[in-house]
Scaffold this motif. Structure first.
Motif, PDB file in Angstrom:
ATOM      1  N   ARG A  23      30.171  82.186  39.001  1.00 52.67           N
ATOM      2  CA  ARG A  23      28.982  81.879  39.802  1.00 52.67           C
ATOM      3  C   ARG A  23      28.911  80.374  40.125  1.00 52.67           C
ATOM      4  NH1 ARG A  23      25.919  84.586  36.999  1.00 52.67           N
ATOM      5  NH2 ARG A  23      25.181  83.025  35.533  1.00 52.67           N
ATOM      6  N   LYS A  24      29.154  79.539  39.094  1.00 55.53           N
ATOM      7  CA  LYS A  24      29.138  78.088  39.321  1.00 55.53           C
ATOM      8  C   LYS A  24      30.233  77.678  40.302  1.00 55.53           C
ATOM      9  CE  LYS A  24      27.066  76.194  35.163  1.00 55.53           C
ATOM     10  NZ  LYS A  24      27.260  75.309  34.027  1.00 55.53           N
ATOM     11  N   ALA A  25      31.403  78.272  40.171  1.00 54.94           N
ATOM     12  CA  ALA A  25      32.511  77.947  41.073  1.00 54.94           C
ATOM     13  C   ALA A  25      32.184  78.352  42.506  1.00 54.94           C
ATOM     14  CB  ALA A  25      33.790  78.628  40.609  1.00 54.94           C
ATOM     15  N   GLU A  26      31.589  79.523  42.685  1.00 54.69           N
ATOM     16  CA  GLU A  26      31.207  79.956  44.036  1.00 54.69           C
ATOM     17  C   GLU A  26      30.178  79.013  44.651  1.00 54.69           C
ATOM     18  OE1 GLU A  26      29.891  84.032  43.620  1.00 54.69           O
ATOM     19  OE2 GLU A  26      31.764  84.750  44.522  1.00 54.69           O
ATOM     20  N   GLU A  27      29.181  78.608  43.850  1.00 50.48           N
ATOM     21  CA  GLU A  27      28.169  77.670  44.347  1.00 50.48           C
ATOM     22  C   GLU A  27      28.813  76.337  44.726  1.00 50.48           C
ATOM     23  OE1 GLU A  27      25.307  77.438  41.188  1.00 50.48           O
ATOM     24  OE2 GLU A  27      24.574  79.478  41.546  1.00 50.48           O
ATOM     25  N   TRP A  28      29.728  75.864  43.878  1.00 52.99           N
ATOM     26  CA  TRP A  28      30.397  74.596  44.140  1.00 52.99           C
ATOM     27  C   TRP A  28      31.247  74.686  45.412  1.00 52.99           C
ATOM     28  CZ3 TRP A  28      35.341  72.764  44.683  1.00 52.99           C
ATOM     29  CH2 TRP A  28      35.495  71.383  44.655  1.00 52.99           C
ATOM     30  N   VAL A  29      31.993  75.765  45.555  1.00 55.13           N
ATOM     31  CA  VAL A  29      32.844  75.945  46.739  1.00 55.13           C
ATOM     32  C   VAL A  29      31.976  76.017  47.999  1.00 55.13           C
ATOM     33  CG1 VAL A  29      34.386  77.563  47.934  1.00 55.13           C
ATOM     34  CG2 VAL A  29      34.809  76.972  45.549  1.00 55.13           C
ATOM     35  N   ASP A  30      30.863  76.742  47.932  1.00 54.09           N
ATOM     36  CA  ASP A  30      29.966  76.828  49.088  1.00 54.09           C
ATOM     37  C   ASP A  30      29.429  75.451  49.470  1.00 54.09           C
ATOM     38  OD1 ASP A  30      30.309  79.568  49.195  1.00 54.09           O
ATOM     39  OD2 ASP A  30      28.396  80.041  48.219  1.00 54.09           O
ATOM     40  N   ARG A  31      28.935  74.706  48.481  1.00 55.72           N
ATOM     41  CA  ARG A  31      28.380  73.371  48.765  1.00 55.72           C
ATOM     42  C   ARG A  31      29.479  72.415  49.238  1.00 55.72           C
ATOM     43  NH1 ARG A  31      26.008  70.689  51.508  1.00 55.72           N
ATOM     44  NH2 ARG A  31      25.394  68.631  50.900  1.00 55.72           N
ATOM     45  N   SER A  32      30.646  72.500  48.642  1.00 58.47           N
ATOM     46  CA  SER A  32      31.762  71.626  49.018  1.00 58.47           C
ATOM     47  C   SER A  32      32.243  71.924  50.428  1.00 58.47           C
ATOM     48  CB  SER A  32      32.917  71.784  48.026  1.00 58.47           C
ATOM     49  OG  SER A  32      32.513  71.351  46.753  1.00 58.47           O
ATOM     50  N   LEU A  48      29.664  66.069  43.525  1.00 52.57           N
ATOM     51  CA  LEU A  48      30.549  67.199  43.815  1.00 52.57           C
ATOM     52  C   LEU A  48      31.942  66.971  43.235  1.00 52.57           C
ATOM     53  CD1 LEU A  48      29.657  68.170  47.493  1.00 52.57           C
ATOM     54  CD2 LEU A  48      29.457  69.633  45.474  1.00 52.57           C
ATOM     55  N   VAL A  49      32.480  65.783  43.418  1.00 55.35           N
ATOM     56  CA  VAL A  49      33.819  65.485  42.905  1.00 55.35           C
ATOM     57  C   VAL A  49      33.828  65.560  41.382  1.00 55.35           C
ATOM     58  CG1 VAL A  49      35.551  63.659  42.647  1.00 55.35           C
ATOM     59  CG2 VAL A  49      34.583  64.150  44.899  1.00 55.35           C
ATOM     60  N   LYS A  50      32.824  64.953  40.764  1.00 54.80           N
ATOM     61  CA  LYS A  50      32.742  64.966  39.297  1.00 54.80           C
ATOM     62  C   LYS A  50      32.645  66.394  38.766  1.00 54.80           C
ATOM     63  CE  LYS A  50      29.052  63.822  36.862  1.00 54.80           C
ATOM     64  NZ  LYS A  50      27.893  63.066  36.381  1.00 54.80           N
ATOM     65  N   ASN A  51      31.794  67.205  39.368  1.00 54.06           N
ATOM     66  CA  ASN A  51      31.647  68.600  38.920  1.00 54.06           C
ATOM     67  C   ASN A  51      32.901  69.417  39.200  1.00 54.06           C
ATOM     68  OD1 ASN A  51      29.075  68.089  38.016  1.00 54.06           O
ATOM     69  ND2 ASN A  51      28.079  68.854  39.855  1.00 54.06           N
ATOM     70  N   GLY A  52      33.554  69.174  40.331  1.00 54.94           N
ATOM     71  CA  GLY A  52      34.780  69.892  40.666  1.00 54.94           C
ATOM     72  C   GLY A  52      35.909  69.575  39.706  1.00 54.94           C
ATOM     73  N   SER A  60      41.932  72.404  43.683  1.00 54.16           N
ATOM     74  CA  SER A  60      42.578  71.203  44.202  1.00 54.16           C
ATOM     75  C   SER A  60      42.529  71.072  45.717  1.00 54.16           C
ATOM     76  CB  SER A  60      44.017  71.108  43.712  1.00 54.16           C
ATOM     77  OG  SER A  60      44.758  72.236  44.136  1.00 54.16           O
ATOM     78  N   ASP A  61      42.633  72.172  46.461  1.00 51.19           N
ATOM     79  CA  ASP A  61      42.639  72.052  47.918  1.00 51.19           C
ATOM     80  C   ASP A  61      41.325  71.475  48.433  1.00 51.19           C
ATOM     81  OD1 ASP A  61      41.496  74.440  46.984  1.00 51.19           O
ATOM     82  OD2 ASP A  61      41.845  75.485  48.884  1.00 51.19           O
ATOM     83  N   ILE A  62      40.204  71.939  47.929  1.00 51.47           N
ATOM     84  CA  ILE A  62      38.908  71.420  48.359  1.00 51.47           C
ATOM     85  C   ILE A  62      38.648  70.067  47.710  1.00 51.47           C
ATOM     86  CG2 ILE A  62      36.413  71.829  48.313  1.00 51.47           C
ATOM     87  CD1 ILE A  62      37.034  74.824  48.341  1.00 51.47           C
ATOM     88  N   LEU A  63      38.969  69.952  46.438  1.00 51.51           N
ATOM     89  CA  LEU A  63      38.727  68.721  45.692  1.00 51.51           C
ATOM     90  C   LEU A  63      39.465  67.537  46.306  1.00 51.51           C
ATOM     91  CD1 LEU A  63      37.131  67.765  43.273  1.00 51.51           C
ATOM     92  CD2 LEU A  63      39.050  68.373  41.809  1.00 51.51           C
TER      93      LEU A  63
END
Length: 153
Positions: A23-32, A48-52, A60-63
């Protein structure tokens, strides 16, 4: 894996933890993804970078895209600081800032005063450099306070 665990209604602590991470990963990917498509604040980008980087997943691709924007913003700010040093916030100011925006406003006012002094001077090279930096900064897809102040002046 998450869907399969949910399908069979497994109730293990590991499944609960996996669901939470998912769930956290999906939220992060959506916001990113939104951040990559639009202009966001420097502080939000840093978060975002720190949390990723903390996520136990390969993002890595989004980060990498977010880190690239963050590097561009930090490099640009460093170049501005060489022309007009940005006041350093003392620890006491940061504590005051937690209680109100007074510390941040004072820092911005001081920097704005320095900016006005530089722009009001007769050094055309410095003025030209600041104009170039303002143009370059506006192309960086990150909202930065010092860019806004530079554009105002």
């Amino acid at each position: 894996l998450v869907r399969e665990a949910n399908k069979v209604d497994l109730m293990f602590p590991e499944v609960t933890m996996l669901n939470k991470i998912h769930r956290k990963a999906e939220e992060w990917v959506d916001r990113s993804t939104i951040a990559i498509r639009s202009k966001i604040s420097l502080s939000e980008l840093e978060t975002l970078v720190k949390n990723g980087e903390k996520m136990p997943l390969n993002l890595s691709d989004i980060l990498e895209k977010l880190q690239s924007r963050l590097r561009m913003a930090h490099d640009w700010i460093a170049r501005v600081q060489k022309v007009v040093p940005i006041p350093i916030v003392r620890i006491e100011d940061e504590e005051d800032e937690a209680n109100s925006d007074g510390g941040a406003v004072a820092v911005h006012r001081e920097w704005l005063g320095r900016m006005r002094a530089v722009l009001g001077g007769e050094d055309e090279d410095v003025t030209g450099t600041l104009l170039e930096l303002a143009t370059e900064g506006s192309r960086i897809p990150v909202e930065m306070d010092c860019l806004r102040l530079l554009q105002i002046e």
